[in-house]
Design an enzyme around this catalytic site. Structure first.
Site, mmCIF file in Angstrom:
data_model
loop_
_atom_site.group_PDB
_atom_site.id
_atom_site.type_symbol
_atom_site.label_atom_id
_atom_site.label_comp_id
_atom_site.label_asym_id
_atom_site.label_seq_id
_atom_site.Cartn_x
_atom_site.Cartn_y
_atom_site.Cartn_z
ATOM 1 N N PHE A 47 -72.075 -21.228 -121.754
ATOM 2 C CA PHE A 47 -71.013 -22.207 -121.920
ATOM 3 C C PHE A 47 -69.686 -21.524 -122.260
ATOM 4 O O PHE A 47 -68.626 -21.956 -121.799
ATOM 5 C CB PHE A 47 -71.385 -23.211 -123.005
ATOM 6 C CG PHE A 47 -72.678 -23.932 -122.748
ATOM 7 C CD1 PHE A 47 -73.133 -24.153 -121.454
ATOM 8 C CD2 PHE A 47 -73.450 -24.399 -123.797
ATOM 9 C CE1 PHE A 47 -74.324 -24.807 -121.211
ATOM 10 C CE2 PHE A 47 -74.651 -25.056 -123.567
ATOM 11 C CZ PHE A 47 -75.089 -25.264 -122.282
ATOM 12 N N GLU A 103 -66.741 -26.896 -125.209
ATOM 13 C CA GLU A 103 -66.391 -25.508 -125.500
ATOM 14 C C GLU A 103 -64.895 -25.232 -125.364
ATOM 15 O O GLU A 103 -64.349 -24.374 -126.065
ATOM 16 C CB GLU A 103 -67.187 -24.572 -124.584
ATOM 17 C CG GLU A 103 -68.577 -24.248 -125.087
ATOM 18 C CD GLU A 103 -69.528 -25.422 -125.008
ATOM 19 O OE1 GLU A 103 -70.528 -25.443 -125.762
ATOM 20 O OE2 GLU A 103 -69.287 -26.330 -124.176
ATOM 21 N N ARG A 118 -80.980 -14.768 -131.920
ATOM 22 C CA ARG A 118 -81.049 -15.802 -132.943
ATOM 23 C C ARG A 118 -82.475 -15.993 -133.444
ATOM 24 O O ARG A 118 -83.429 -15.439 -132.883
ATOM 25 C CB ARG A 118 -80.555 -17.127 -132.365
ATOM 26 C CG ARG A 118 -81.469 -17.625 -131.247
ATOM 27 C CD ARG A 118 -81.091 -18.974 -130.696
ATOM 28 N NE ARG A 118 -82.188 -19.497 -129.888
ATOM 29 C CZ ARG A 118 -82.207 -20.701 -129.351
ATOM 30 N NH1 ARG A 118 -81.178 -21.504 -129.507
ATOM 31 N NH2 ARG A 118 -83.238 -21.103 -128.641
#
Length: 343
Positions: free
Chosen positions: A111, A86, A194
């Protein structure tokens, strides 16, 4: 009016032997019979990119799991796979933004907020770069335990200067917010719902997402829910049931956590005689609830005030429906807790 006085009692913690490594750990947030839309972020980003050739997509090995694979299929030459790093993802996004591109960087919220914080702060936010950080699994939307449950991301990012923070409610909100942040000049952090995302705001024909604006979805003179993210879906469900039991509920949806629409919150929270309840898919510390409470106190508005939020602790792994009951953010939990506060 009669009000039942049952207080919500959370279910016992999930024993390790009962933890489910099944689809229930990433189950849909939609109630039975509620319509869903597949990958609204991915499709909205493709639509935005069709009219803006500067939009590019980057991910840290999570394109399929943040719906960015939709963008990859449409614009493979504008898609960058950065690997499981990341820090590299955010640095690359910053570099692309400095060259005039509009990077959408996707990963999981844990993250981005925990591993890449300094890179977002120093490489993106300090220079006010036009990077859009879109992150899946916000709050308690996965049963895979603390390593994947971003229950503190809003608290982490709210203190970062220049960063706009968005927490959409459903598929419509997500699609409209994607278009809005694509047009917005400056860094944005958006929590992502999502996959097959519930659709509830289509019933509100005049709804339109606007950065920095809260929206009143229903009126009621006894309870005011101030909610964000999928908790607005849950408060709408709770309000429908409470209405049948004679409790009149208003709902103020706050899809932008920063900048907070303080004027609208003060306008509705200052109406006398109502219980004000914030509802969020985030820790009780540092999120929407404390932002609203601070706004009210600083402006001398002092209604009866309560919070529905996740506890200040590392949460269990397990099936999402069980966890939502256990931690008090299911529709049934919201109804019971609200009635106990009104009793």
């Amino acid at each position: 009016m009669s009000r039942r006085t049952s207080k919500w009692e959370p279910r016992r913690p999930v024993d390790a032997s009962e933890r489910q490594l099944t689809s229930a750990m990433i189950a849909s947030l939609a109630a039975e019979g509620l319509p869903t839309v597949s990958a609204p972020f991915g499709h909205a980003l493709v639509e935005a990119a069709q009219s803006n050739d500067k939009i590019v997509g980057l991910t840290a090995d999570l394109g399929k799991y943040t719906d960015l694979h939709i963008f990859e299929k449409a614009f493979p030459e504008r898609y960058y796979q950065m690997g499981m790093a990341e820090q590299v993802l955010m640095s690359a996004a910053a570099g692309l933004a400095k060259e005039g591109f509009v990077p959408f960087a996707t990963t999981y919220a844990v993250f981005a907020s925990r591993r890449a914080y300094d890179f977002i702060c120093m490489a993106i936010a300090e220079d006010n770069l036009n990077v859009k950080i879109v992150c899946g699994l916000p709050g308690l939307t996965t049963g895979y335990g603390p390593s994947h449950q971003a229950t503190d991301d809003l608290a982490i990012f709210r203190a970062m200067p220049n960063l706009t923070i968005v927490d959409p409610c459903d598929a419509l909100d997500t699609a409209q917010a994607t278009q809005a942040i694509a047009e917005h000049n400056g860094p944005v952090y958006m929590r992502l719902l999502r996959g097959k995302v519930p659709s509830v705001l289509q019933e509100h024909e005049d709804y339109q997402f606007e950065i920095g604006k809260a929206k009143l979805l229903r009126e009621g003179n006894e309870v005011l829910f101030i909610s964000s993210g999928f908790m607005t879906m849950r408060t709408l469900e709770a309000a429908t049931q409470l209405e049948k039991e004679g409790v009149r509920v208003a709902i103020l949806h706050v899809p932008t956590i920063k900048p907070l629409d303080k004027a609208t919150i003060l306008k509705h929270a200052s109406k006398p005689g109502r219980l004000v309840i914030t509802a969020e898919n985030h820790s009780v510390i540092g999120g929407l609830g404390e932002a609203v409470a601070a706004t009210l106190m600083r402006n001398g508005v002092t209604p009866a005030f309560r919070q529905i939020a996740l506890p200040d602790e590392f949460l269990d792994a397990g099936a999402l429906p069980v966890l939502h009951d256990q931690y008090g953010i299911s529709t049934e939990a919201i109804i019971a807790q609200t009635k106990s506060w009104l009793a």
